[in-house]
Motif scaffolding. Sequence first.
Motif, PDB file in Angstrom:
ATOM      1  N   THR A 197       0.843  -1.214   0.000  1.00  5.36           N
ATOM      2  CA  THR A 197       0.000   0.000   0.000  1.00  5.36           C
ATOM      3  C   THR A 197       0.869   1.251   0.000  1.00  5.36           C
ATOM      4  N   LEU A 198       1.967   1.170   0.732  1.00 11.18           N
ATOM      5  CA  LEU A 198       2.864   2.318   0.786  1.00 11.18           C
ATOM      6  C   LEU A 198       3.407   2.658  -0.600  1.00 11.18           C
ATOM      7  N   VAL A 199       3.797   1.590  -1.320  1.00  6.32           N
ATOM      8  CA  VAL A 199       4.303   1.803  -2.691  1.00  6.32           C
ATOM      9  C   VAL A 199       3.238   2.486  -3.544  1.00  6.32           C
ATOM     10  N   PHE A 200       1.993   2.029  -3.407  1.00  6.25           N
ATOM     11  CA  PHE A 200       0.906   2.645  -4.173  1.00  6.25           C
ATOM     12  C   PHE A 200       0.731   4.110  -3.796  1.00  6.25           C
ATOM     13  N   ILE A 201       0.792   4.389  -2.497  1.00  5.96           N
ATOM     14  CA  ILE A 201       0.611   5.785  -2.065  1.00  5.96           C
ATOM     15  C   ILE A 201       1.695   6.663  -2.678  1.00  5.96           C
ATOM     16  N   VAL A 202       2.926   6.193  -2.596  1.00  5.66           N
ATOM     17  CA  VAL A 202       4.041   6.970  -3.163  1.00  5.66           C
ATOM     18  C   VAL A 202       3.849   7.145  -4.669  1.00  5.66           C
ATOM     19  N   ALA A 203       3.448   6.057  -5.343  1.00  2.29           N
ATOM     20  CA  ALA A 203       3.254   6.130  -6.793  1.00  2.29           C
ATOM     21  C   ALA A 203       2.176   7.148  -7.154  1.00  2.29           C
ATOM     22  N   ILE A 204       1.092   7.161  -6.379  1.00  4.17           N
ATOM     23  CA  ILE A 204       0.006   8.108  -6.673  1.00  4.17           C
ATOM     24  C   ILE A 204       0.485   9.554  -6.480  1.00  4.17           C
ATOM     25  N   VAL A 205       1.218   9.787  -5.402  1.00  3.01           N
ATOM     26  CA  VAL A 205       1.736  11.137  -5.168  1.00  3.01           C
ATOM     27  C   VAL A 205       2.641  11.554  -6.328  1.00  3.01           C
ATOM     28  N   GLN A 206       3.527  10.641  -6.730  1.00  2.00           N
ATOM     29  CA  GLN A 206       4.428  10.919  -7.850  1.00  2.00           C
ATOM     30  C   GLN A 206       3.654  11.253  -9.115  1.00  2.00           C
ATOM     31  N   LEU A 207       2.648  10.445  -9.370  1.00  2.00           N
ATOM     32  CA  LEU A 207       1.837  10.624 -10.572  1.00  2.00           C
ATOM     33  C   LEU A 207       1.187  12.005 -10.594  1.00  2.00           C
ATOM     34  N   MET A 208       0.573  12.373  -9.465  1.00  2.00           N
ATOM     35  CA  MET A 208      -0.116  13.662  -9.409  1.00  2.00           C
ATOM     36  C   MET A 208       0.879  14.810  -9.516  1.00  2.00           C
ATOM     37  N   GLN A 209       1.992  14.633  -8.833  1.00  2.28           N
ATOM     38  CA  GLN A 209       3.037  15.644  -8.869  1.00  2.28           C
ATOM     39  C   GLN A 209       3.530  15.857 -10.307  1.00  2.28           C
ATOM     40  N   GLY A 210       3.812  14.748 -10.959  1.00  3.85           N
ATOM     41  CA  GLY A 210       4.319  14.815 -12.331  1.00  3.85           C
ATOM     42  C   GLY A 210       3.326  15.471 -13.273  1.00  3.85           C
ATOM     43  N   ALA A 211       2.055  15.046 -13.157  1.00  2.00           N
ATOM     44  CA  ALA A 211       1.026  15.600 -14.039  1.00  2.00           C
ATOM     45  C   ALA A 211       0.865  17.096 -13.794  1.00  2.00           C
ATOM     46  N   GLY A 212       0.866  17.489 -12.521  1.00  2.00           N
ATOM     47  CA  GLY A 212       0.697  18.899 -12.173  1.00  2.00           C
ATOM     48  C   GLY A 212       1.838  19.747 -12.707  1.00  2.00           C
ATOM     49  N   MET A 213       3.042  19.278 -12.517  1.00  2.00           N
ATOM     50  CA  MET A 213       4.201  20.039 -12.967  1.00  2.00           C
ATOM     51  C   MET A 213       4.239  20.147 -14.492  1.00  2.00           C
ATOM     52  N   PHE A 214       3.840  19.033 -15.141  1.00  2.00           N
ATOM     53  CA  PHE A 214       3.814  19.036 -16.598  1.00  2.00           C
ATOM     54  C   PHE A 214       2.825  20.093 -17.099  1.00  2.00           C
ATOM     55  N   ALA A 215       1.632  20.090 -16.507  1.00  2.00           N
ATOM     56  CA  ALA A 215       0.608  21.051 -16.911  1.00  2.00           C
ATOM     57  C   ALA A 215       1.084  22.485 -16.637  1.00  2.00           C
ATOM     58  N   ALA A 216       1.692  22.678 -15.477  1.00  2.00           N
ATOM     59  CA  ALA A 216       2.154  24.024 -15.106  1.00  2.00           C
ATOM     60  C   ALA A 216       3.164  24.535 -16.130  1.00  2.00           C
ATOM     61  N   LYS A 217       4.067  23.669 -16.511  1.00  2.00           N
ATOM     62  CA  LYS A 217       5.107  24.063 -17.460  1.00  2.00           C
ATOM     63  C   LYS A 217       4.502  24.354 -18.833  1.00  2.00           C
ATOM     64  N   LYS A 218       3.587  23.491 -19.204  1.00  2.00           N
ATOM     65  CA  LYS A 218       2.931  23.612 -20.511  1.00  2.00           C
ATOM     66  C   LYS A 218       2.199  24.951 -20.635  1.00  2.00           C
ATOM     67  N   LEU A 219       1.614  25.398 -19.529  1.00  2.00           N
ATOM     68  CA  LEU A 219       0.776  26.601 -19.564  1.00  2.00           C
ATOM     69  C   LEU A 219       1.567  27.880 -19.313  1.00  2.00           C
ATOM     70  N   ASP A 220       2.869  27.752 -19.097  1.00  2.00           N
ATOM     71  CA  ASP A 220       3.651  28.936 -18.757  1.00  2.00           C
ATOM     72  C   ASP A 220       4.279  29.542 -20.003  1.00  2.00           C
ATOM     73  N   HIS A 221       3.948  30.795 -20.264  1.00  3.99           N
ATOM     74  CA  HIS A 221       4.490  31.451 -21.453  1.00  3.99           C
ATOM     75  C   HIS A 221       5.507  32.520 -21.101  1.00  3.99           C
ATOM     76  N   ARG A 222       5.945  32.532 -19.855  1.00  4.74           N
ATOM     77  CA  ARG A 222       6.801  33.654 -19.442  1.00  4.74           C
ATOM     78  C   ARG A 222       8.225  33.558 -19.938  1.00  4.74           C
ATOM     79  N   ASN A 223       8.735  32.345 -20.097  1.00  7.66           N
ATOM     80  CA  ASN A 223      10.129  32.251 -20.512  1.00  7.66           C
ATOM     81  C   ASN A 223      10.317  31.457 -21.784  1.00  7.66           C
ATOM     82  N   LYS A 224       9.528  31.816 -22.767  1.00  2.93           N
ATOM     83  CA  LYS A 224       9.623  31.142 -24.067  1.00  2.93           C
ATOM     84  C   LYS A 224      10.861  31.633 -24.799  1.00  2.93           C
ATOM     85  N   GLU A 225      11.532  30.707 -25.427  1.00  5.63           N
ATOM     86  CA  GLU A 225      12.696  31.137 -26.229  1.00  5.63           C
ATOM     87  C   GLU A 225      12.278  31.338 -27.670  1.00  5.63           C
TER      88      GLU A 225
END
Lengths: 257, 221
Positions: B193-221
Amino acid sequence: METAYIEVRNLTKTYSAKNGNVEALKSVSLSVLKNDIFGVIGLSGAGKSTLVRCLNLLERPDSGEVFIGGQNLLTLGREQLRLRRQKIGMIFQHFNLLEQQNVLANVCFPMEIRGVPVRQRKEKAMELLKKVGLEDKAGAYPSQLSGGQKQRVAIARVLANEPDILLCDEATSALDPETTKTILDLLKSIHDTMGITMVIITHEMRVIQEICTKVAVLDQGTVQECGSVTKIFNHPKSKAAKRLLLIRDTEEMADVG
Amino acid sequence: MWDKTMIIMLLEGIRDTFYMTLASTFFGYVIGLPMGIVLTLTDKGGIAPNRTVYRMLDIVINITRSVPFLILLILVMPLTKLIVGKSYGSAATIVPLTLAAAPLIGRMVESSLKEVGQGVIEAAVSMGARTRTIVFKVLIGEARTSLLVGVTIVLGTVLGYSAMAGVVGGGGLGDIAIRYGYYRYDTGVMLVTLVFIVAIVQLMQGAGMFAAKKLDHRNKE
Ligand SMILES: Nc1ncnc2c1ncn2[C@@H]1O[C@H](COP(=O)(O)OP(=O)(O)O)[C@@H](O)[C@H]1O
Ligand SMILES: [Mg+2]
């Protein structure tokens, strides 16, 4: 005699800070005629920004009056002031664009505020971008533009509401001399073709020389001298004006040498 | 130990954990987002400064934030029973989770919105924008990257709280971990169960960060 389009009477504004109060404006009175390009010059801390921010009540003066086209802004209600501001454009030293929106959306923003239909907004925005020479940048984001280009976007944006007054607070101070010149030329041509009354705030004499017809010299919250640019440049009376001329001359010497 | 019922139980645990975390975060934002907006507008330097309103919200948030989650969970049990009809299980856990998340969210939203430059807000005021436009287009629109990062942090925190609720039969993976690991000394199940909990946190973290980066237009090259 012509009547003033922008008139301020006895404006005072004091900021309270931890280490005592700052009197940013001490009974400042000015009038700007319709169609003037009116410069306000002074050293940093003279109160220029405070003064120009009182013209659209971004800052409320402690006392005094602000008349725009004969209307006392300080008597307007919240909603009336909001609507009046839509016709008083302002551009800034640091451009203040929406960083998360592209150029087109930035220019559309004031029209969105006014509730202009989307199709019309975009058409007008493209027209304005053409006017400032950035039609090929419509899809770019501010972070992809140079300072001069950002200021052009800001100018296109401010024109979107067809203002009768344009306030510029150190609009070229973040730009190099060449870009400054092109931005000032753009402002001048906008003035000549659209008949907008302009108030240009700057600490640089050459900005005043380049486009202003009248100038007020501000120092420590008071107007030291006010009149036509040629008169004040040729016969400065106040200490503050003489000092500003001296600064300009030493800078020119430095440029040559 | 790995029979069908065990696998079904774990799958249900994952489902319940997702359900509790997402629902509580959602309801947390329903309460916390307006709080964060009001805090930003009414603070000094905001576009509608109001000391009384700011102080009141500030105090409410500070108090609720200082109550440890397990105590909050027990304190609000009568309320939970009133809303959900029972005080245990994953649906019931959503009530205290929401109440714990809301003030945290209020603070996170406040700090995100305050990152938006004074200049661009002022530009919108000078254009004659309504407060509503400034809130949605300028504050939320410009702070969206930071707000999304906030969402991922909240999700991780809420998931952690949901696991804590396992102590009182809160449902989900935390519940399973405590029942098997703590009461039955079955370390294997607990670790899974612990492994699952960690995996879920990782998954949400990854998805959130990906979306945040995708939506950020402040430092476009
Ligand atoms: N919000 C503020 N709070 C406190 N002091 C201020 C504030 N804004 C301006 N001042 C002070 O008022 C004086 C005039 O400022 P400002 O109008 O910005 O001058 P300028 O634009 O000519 O450089 C300065 O001494 C400045 O420090
Ligand atoms: Mg200034």
